[in-house]
Design a protein around this motif. Structure first.
Motif, PDB file in Angstrom:
ATOM      1  N   LEU A 183      -6.418  -6.972  -2.001  1.00 24.01           N
ATOM      2  CA  LEU A 183      -6.544  -5.544  -2.278  1.00 24.01           C
ATOM      3  C   LEU A 183      -7.173  -5.338  -3.648  1.00 24.01           C
ATOM      4  O   LEU A 183      -6.993  -6.159  -4.548  1.00 24.01           O
ATOM      5  CB  LEU A 183      -5.165  -4.867  -2.280  1.00 24.01           C
ATOM      6  CG  LEU A 183      -4.325  -4.957  -1.009  1.00 24.01           C
ATOM      7  CD1 LEU A 183      -2.894  -4.494  -1.280  1.00 24.01           C
ATOM      8  CD2 LEU A 183      -4.954  -4.115   0.086  1.00 24.01           C
TER       9      LEU A 183
ATOM     10  N   ALA B 188      -7.253  -2.137  -6.440  1.00 22.43           N
ATOM     11  CA  ALA B 188      -6.808  -0.794  -6.804  1.00 22.43           C
ATOM     12  C   ALA B 188      -7.650  -0.290  -7.964  1.00 22.43           C
ATOM     13  O   ALA B 188      -7.934  -1.031  -8.904  1.00 22.43           O
ATOM     14  CB  ALA B 188      -5.337  -0.820  -7.213  1.00 22.43           C
TER      15      ALA B 188
ATOM     16  N   ALA C 188       0.831  -1.207   0.000  1.00 22.03           N
ATOM     17  CA  ALA C 188       0.000   0.000   0.000  1.00 22.03           C
ATOM     18  C   ALA C 188       0.867   1.259   0.000  1.00 22.03           C
ATOM     19  O   ALA C 188       0.587   2.221  -0.727  1.00 22.03           O
ATOM     20  CB  ALA C 188      -0.944  -0.003   1.199  1.00 22.03           C
TER      21      ALA C 188
ATOM     22  N   MET D  46       2.299   1.703  -3.460  1.00 23.18           N
ATOM     23  CA  MET D  46       1.280   2.064  -4.449  1.00 23.18           C
ATOM     24  C   MET D  46       0.803   3.500  -4.255  1.00 23.18           C
ATOM     25  O   MET D  46       0.412   4.159  -5.220  1.00 23.18           O
ATOM     26  CB  MET D  46       0.118   1.076  -4.393  1.00 23.18           C
ATOM     27  CG  MET D  46       0.505  -0.283  -4.938  1.00 23.18           C
ATOM     28  SD  MET D  46      -0.841  -1.472  -4.908  1.00 23.18           S
ATOM     29  CE  MET D  46      -1.908  -0.801  -6.176  1.00 23.18           C
TER      30      MET D  46
ATOM     31  N   LEU E 133      -7.051   2.531  -3.296  1.00 20.10           N
ATOM     32  CA  LEU E 133      -6.633   1.179  -2.929  1.00 20.10           C
ATOM     33  C   LEU E 133      -7.452   0.757  -1.728  1.00 20.10           C
ATOM     34  O   LEU E 133      -7.504   1.478  -0.730  1.00 20.10           O
ATOM     35  CB  LEU E 133      -5.134   1.135  -2.604  1.00 20.10           C
ATOM     36  CG  LEU E 133      -4.575  -0.243  -2.243  1.00 20.10           C
ATOM     37  CD1 LEU E 133      -4.674  -1.196  -3.434  1.00 20.10           C
ATOM     38  CD2 LEU E 133      -3.134  -0.127  -1.772  1.00 20.10           C
TER      39      LEU E 133
ATOM     40  N   VAL F  50      -2.518   5.345  -9.473  1.00 21.42           N
ATOM     41  CA  VAL F  50      -3.371   4.591  -8.551  1.00 21.42           C
ATOM     42  C   VAL F  50      -4.272   5.593  -7.847  1.00 21.42           C
ATOM     43  O   VAL F  50      -3.819   6.426  -7.077  1.00 21.42           O
ATOM     44  CB  VAL F  50      -2.539   3.776  -7.532  1.00 21.42           C
ATOM     45  CG1 VAL F  50      -3.456   3.057  -6.553  1.00 21.42           C
ATOM     46  CG2 VAL F  50      -1.644   2.779  -8.255  1.00 21.42           C
TER      47      VAL F  50
END
Length: 141
Positions: A101, A103, A80, A83, A92, A89
């Motif tokens: 997860l 996204a 996380a 990202m 998330l 992104v």
């Protein structure tokens, strides 16, 4: 939070830059009442901030996808954090089920989307990804 707060939040979700005077007229309240309610909602954390929403025309020019990720045990936090550094992104979320997860991602073209999905898949701790390209959005609140 009461019904009036909910109605105020709904108006602010439509356009957070709506002038207080306009909000007051639409809700049948005084400007002072609306200002104090907004201040209270901000102070109590109900309103956490304001953000930019891009136009539908801009969003139509983007490729959108959902990327479902399976991550190694205890790696979700690290994945996380990495990202969050990727501008493509948008969101998330951790989920229950076969994946850990999900996204929501966006890119200007197919090549950029392919590169973004590859970048996500190459992150340490990511075991597997499964992507679905968004064909159309029926509505967005």
């Amino acid at each position: 939070m009461d019904d009036l707060d909910e109605r105020l939040l709904a108006r602010l979700r439509e356009n957070a830059r709506t002038p207080v005077a306009e909000l007051a007229r639409a809700l049948g309240l005084s400007r002072t009442t609306v200002q104090s309610r907004i201040a209270r909602l901000e102070r109590t954390g109900v309103i956490a901030g304001y953000a930019v929403r891009t136009s539908e025309a801009h969003e139509r020019g983007q490729i959108h996808a959902f990327v479902l990720l399976t991550v190694e045990p205890k790696a979700a936090g690290i994945v996380a954090a990495e990202m969050k550094k990727m501008p493509g992104v948008r969101r998330l979320q951790s989920v229950s089920g076969a994946f850990d997860l999900i996204a929501t991602v966006a890119a200007p073209d197919v090549a950029a989307m392919d590169a973004l999905i590859d970048q996500i898949g190459a992150l340490e701790g990511v075991e597997r990804t499964n992507s679905s390209i968004v064909l159309s959005t029926k509505f967005d609140r």
